[in-house]
Design a protein around this motif. Sequence first.
Motif: not given
Length: 210
Positions: A1-5, A126-131, A153-156
């Motif tokens: 599931m991508s960060d766009t979603d 996946l390209d969005t993860v939780k740091l 990568a995008r981070f939350v």
Amino acid sequence: MSDTDLASVLAGARVMPVLTVPSAATAGPLADALAAGGARCAEVTFRTPDAEQVLKTMAAHGGLTVGAGTVLTPEQVDLAVAAGARFVVSPGFDEAVVARCGELGVPVVPGIASATELMRALRAGLDTVKLFPSEPLGGIPMLRALAAPFPQARFVPTGGIDAYRMTAYLADPAVLAVGGSWMATAAHLERGEYEEIRRLTAEAVQRSAT
């Protein structure tokens, strides 16, 4: 599931209250306070016996997009989605949790704490993860060190972040959103301080928009 979603699900929200709610009785007033403060989304952690009912109550609130946090097993994914979760957050990367979310078509944000874990998440599509836990891991320097070799990568980031640290995180282009518990703590809920929750949420939302 991508960060766009995920970004679509979050509807542009860049600050996400992370909630550990001991009693379902507080879920309605809490949802009202968060929405009144301008929050668009919230993460309800599966750390308390009432978490499923809290999620169900808050998900029924028209002003919030609610996800489930601290999801550790595929079975918890099923419970969360049945209760109305629109996204799933996990403290670590677990292939079974990610796979179940994929089967259900629910965005998932797995936690990572190293380049190795990030590579596993990227390999899983996946390209969005939780740091997590962000501040104990090294905060913004750690985030930037990970983002440099993985520009996709995008981070939350979540963990140890407060209203003041939030602004610096959000200034980094690799950060999609920031999660934090300071807006609605267990102490706030125990004392019924919903106006304070509203105030802190409004302050965070305003800071995230600047």
